[in-house]
Motif scaffolding. Structure first.
Motif, PDB file in Angstrom:
ATOM      1  N   PHE A   1       0.812  -1.215   0.000  1.00 16.23           N
ATOM      2  CA  PHE A   1       0.000   0.000   0.000  1.00 16.23           C
ATOM      3  C   PHE A   1       0.851   1.273   0.000  1.00 16.23           C
ATOM      4  O   PHE A   1       0.338   2.370   0.124  1.00 16.23           O
ATOM      5  CB  PHE A   1      -0.958  -0.007   1.186  1.00 16.23           C
ATOM      6  CG  PHE A   1      -2.093  -0.987   1.004  1.00 16.23           C
ATOM      7  CD1 PHE A   1      -3.185  -0.672   0.214  1.00 16.23           C
ATOM      8  CD2 PHE A   1      -2.046  -2.235   1.602  1.00 16.23           C
ATOM      9  CE1 PHE A   1      -4.220  -1.577   0.026  1.00 16.23           C
ATOM     10  CE2 PHE A   1      -3.074  -3.154   1.426  1.00 16.23           C
ATOM     11  CZ  PHE A   1      -4.158  -2.819   0.632  1.00 16.23           C
ATOM     12  N   ASN A   2       2.164   1.112  -0.146  1.00 18.03           N
ATOM     13  CA  ASN A   2       3.100   2.218  -0.322  1.00 18.03           C
ATOM     14  C   ASN A   2       3.108   3.219   0.834  1.00 18.03           C
ATOM     15  O   ASN A   2       3.168   4.433   0.628  1.00 18.03           O
ATOM     16  CB  ASN A   2       2.810   2.924  -1.654  1.00 18.03           C
ATOM     17  CG  ASN A   2       4.030   3.658  -2.169  1.00 18.03           C
ATOM     18  OD1 ASN A   2       5.163   3.316  -1.840  1.00 18.03           O
ATOM     19  ND2 ASN A   2       3.806   4.672  -2.974  1.00 18.03           N
ATOM     20  N   TYR A   3       3.043   2.697   2.057  1.00 13.99           N
ATOM     21  CA  TYR A   3       3.165   3.551   3.238  1.00 13.99           C
ATOM     22  C   TYR A   3       4.635   3.822   3.523  1.00 13.99           C
ATOM     23  O   TYR A   3       5.487   2.982   3.252  1.00 13.99           O
ATOM     24  CB  TYR A   3       2.558   2.873   4.466  1.00 13.99           C
ATOM     25  CG  TYR A   3       1.058   2.896   4.532  1.00 13.99           C
ATOM     26  CD1 TYR A   3       0.377   4.008   5.011  1.00 13.99           C
ATOM     27  CD2 TYR A   3       0.309   1.793   4.137  1.00 13.99           C
ATOM     28  CE1 TYR A   3      -1.013   4.030   5.085  1.00 13.99           C
ATOM     29  CE2 TYR A   3      -1.082   1.804   4.212  1.00 13.99           C
ATOM     30  CZ  TYR A   3      -1.727   2.913   4.680  1.00 13.99           C
ATOM     31  OH  TYR A   3      -3.090   2.933   4.758  1.00 13.99           O
ATOM     32  N   ASN A   4       4.917   4.976   4.097  1.00 11.74           N
ATOM     33  CA  ASN A   4       6.262   5.301   4.563  1.00 11.74           C
ATOM     34  C   ASN A   4       6.433   4.672   5.946  1.00 11.74           C
ATOM     35  O   ASN A   4       5.894   5.173   6.927  1.00 11.74           O
ATOM     36  CB  ASN A   4       6.446   6.816   4.611  1.00 11.74           C
ATOM     37  CG  ASN A   4       7.830   7.215   5.054  1.00 11.74           C
ATOM     38  OD1 ASN A   4       8.596   6.419   5.585  1.00 11.74           O
ATOM     39  ND2 ASN A   4       8.160   8.476   4.849  1.00 11.74           N
ATOM     40  N   SER A   5       7.170   3.586   6.027  1.00 14.73           N
ATOM     41  CA  SER A   5       7.256   2.810   7.266  1.00 14.73           C
ATOM     42  C   SER A   5       7.919   3.566   8.418  1.00 14.73           C
ATOM     43  O   SER A   5       7.733   3.199   9.575  1.00 14.73           O
ATOM     44  CB  SER A   5       7.986   1.490   7.026  1.00 14.73           C
ATOM     45  OG  SER A   5       9.316   1.716   6.646  1.00 14.73           O
ATOM     46  N   SER A   6       8.647   4.622   8.137  1.00 12.00           N
ATOM     47  CA  SER A   6       9.305   5.357   9.217  1.00 12.00           C
ATOM     48  C   SER A   6       8.323   6.237   9.999  1.00 12.00           C
ATOM     49  O   SER A   6       8.653   6.719  11.073  1.00 12.00           O
ATOM     50  CB  SER A   6      10.452   6.203   8.672  1.00 12.00           C
ATOM     51  OG  SER A   6       9.951   7.206   7.818  1.00 12.00           O
ATOM     52  N   LEU A   7       7.131   6.433   9.474  1.00 13.60           N
ATOM     53  CA  LEU A   7       6.161   7.321  10.110  1.00 13.60           C
ATOM     54  C   LEU A   7       4.891   6.597  10.538  1.00 13.60           C
ATOM     55  O   LEU A   7       3.822   7.192  10.557  1.00 13.60           O
ATOM     56  CB  LEU A   7       5.797   8.462   9.152  1.00 13.60           C
ATOM     57  CG  LEU A   7       6.954   9.335   8.682  1.00 13.60           C
ATOM     58  CD1 LEU A   7       6.483  10.309   7.614  1.00 13.60           C
ATOM     59  CD2 LEU A   7       7.576  10.069   9.847  1.00 13.60           C
ATOM     60  N   LEU A   8       4.996   5.295  10.860  1.00 15.83           N
ATOM     61  CA  LEU A   8       3.805   4.504  11.139  1.00 15.83           C
ATOM     62  C   LEU A   8       3.797   3.879  12.524  1.00 15.83           C
ATOM     63  O   LEU A   8       4.835   3.555  13.077  1.00 15.83           O
ATOM     64  CB  LEU A   8       3.692   3.335  10.147  1.00 15.83           C
ATOM     65  CG  LEU A   8       3.532   3.659   8.691  1.00 15.83           C
ATOM     66  CD1 LEU A   8       3.449   2.371   7.897  1.00 15.83           C
ATOM     67  CD2 LEU A   8       2.315   4.498   8.451  1.00 15.83           C
TER      68      LEU A   8
ATOM     69  N   ILE B   1      -3.477   1.143  10.565  1.00 19.05           N
ATOM     70  CA  ILE B   1      -2.224   1.848  10.326  1.00 19.05           C
ATOM     71  C   ILE B   1      -2.437   3.306  10.687  1.00 19.05           C
ATOM     72  O   ILE B   1      -3.308   3.971  10.128  1.00 19.05           O
ATOM     73  CB  ILE B   1      -1.753   1.688   8.875  1.00 19.05           C
ATOM     74  CG1 ILE B   1      -1.474   0.206   8.599  1.00 19.05           C
ATOM     75  CG2 ILE B   1      -0.528   2.545   8.607  1.00 19.05           C
ATOM     76  CD1 ILE B   1      -1.024  -0.089   7.189  1.00 19.05           C
ATOM     77  N   ILE B   2      -1.643   3.760  11.632  1.00 20.23           N
ATOM     78  CA  ILE B   2      -1.724   5.138  12.102  1.00 20.23           C
ATOM     79  C   ILE B   2      -0.476   5.870  11.593  1.00 20.23           C
ATOM     80  O   ILE B   2       0.644   5.427  11.840  1.00 20.23           O
ATOM     81  CB  ILE B   2      -1.816   5.211  13.635  1.00 20.23           C
ATOM     82  CG1 ILE B   2      -3.090   4.510  14.114  1.00 20.23           C
ATOM     83  CG2 ILE B   2      -1.799   6.659  14.130  1.00 20.23           C
ATOM     84  CD1 ILE B   2      -2.846   3.296  14.916  1.00 20.23           C
ATOM     85  N   THR B   3      -0.697   6.946  10.872  1.00 23.02           N
ATOM     86  CA  THR B   3       0.395   7.737  10.337  1.00 23.02           C
ATOM     87  C   THR B   3       0.718   8.878  11.271  1.00 23.02           C
ATOM     88  O   THR B   3      -0.189   9.603  11.708  1.00 23.02           O
ATOM     89  CB  THR B   3       0.021   8.299   8.942  1.00 23.02           C
ATOM     90  OG1 THR B   3      -0.419   7.234   8.115  1.00 23.02           O
ATOM     91  CG2 THR B   3       1.183   8.991   8.289  1.00 23.02           C
ATOM     92  N   ILE B   4       1.995   9.032  11.584  1.00 20.74           N
ATOM     93  CA  ILE B   4       2.442  10.116  12.447  1.00 20.74           C
ATOM     94  C   ILE B   4       2.654  11.360  11.602  1.00 20.74           C
ATOM     95  O   ILE B   4       3.329  11.309  10.566  1.00 20.74           O
ATOM     96  CB  ILE B   4       3.752   9.735  13.166  1.00 20.74           C
ATOM     97  CG1 ILE B   4       3.524   8.488  14.015  1.00 20.74           C
ATOM     98  CG2 ILE B   4       4.275  10.893  13.996  1.00 20.74           C
ATOM     99  CD1 ILE B   4       4.789   7.862  14.534  1.00 20.74           C
ATOM    100  N   VAL B   5       2.053  12.445  12.023  1.00 20.80           N
ATOM    101  CA  VAL B   5       2.165  13.699  11.285  1.00 20.80           C
ATOM    102  C   VAL B   5       2.769  14.750  12.218  1.00 20.80           C
ATOM    103  O   VAL B   5       2.304  14.945  13.320  1.00 20.80           O
ATOM    104  CB  VAL B   5       0.774  14.184  10.786  1.00 20.80           C
ATOM    105  CG1 VAL B   5       0.898  15.506  10.058  1.00 20.80           C
ATOM    106  CG2 VAL B   5       0.130  13.139   9.912  1.00 20.80           C
ATOM    107  N   GLY B   6       3.819  15.395  11.732  1.00 23.09           N
ATOM    108  CA  GLY B   6       4.447  16.457  12.522  1.00 23.09           C
ATOM    109  C   GLY B   6       3.807  17.790  12.198  1.00 23.09           C
ATOM    110  O   GLY B   6       3.156  17.961  11.174  1.00 23.09           O
ATOM    111  N   GLY B   7       3.977  18.711  13.062  1.00 21.31           N
ATOM    112  CA  GLY B   7       3.430  20.033  12.820  1.00 21.31           C
ATOM    113  C   GLY B   7       3.893  20.997  13.893  1.00 21.31           C
ATOM    114  O   GLY B   7       4.606  20.633  14.807  1.00 21.31           O
TER     115      GLY B   7
END
Length: 71
Positions: free
Chosen positions: A30-37, A64-70
């Motif tokens: 599913f082409n997720y960025n594994s470093s942000l999961l 799958i929970i994606t980590i988002v910075g801000g």
């Protein structure tokens, strides 16, 4: 002998496969960025080092929970 399809749920949506897949395979497919999961598998948060060892079984539930910075 024909392989039997199994289904799993990813973020609430039902998917089918007839191959043995692990959590890492699913992330790559599913082409997720594994470093942000963060992955929850059957209601348990799974350690990243174990993703390739956890084989998807019929009726598994994966979130799958994606980590988002801000800021």
């Amino acid at each position: 002998m024909q392989k039997k399809n199994k289904h799993f749920f990813l973020n609430g949506k039902k998917y089918y496969t007839n191959k043995n897949k692990n959590l890492k395979d699913i992330i790559n497919y599913f082409n997720y960025n594994s470093s942000l999961l963060i992955i929850e598998h059957n209601y348990i948060i799974r350690n990243k080092k174990d993703w390739s060892k956890i084989i998807i079984k019929n009726n598994d539930k994966i979130e799958i929970i994606t980590i988002v910075g801000g800021g």
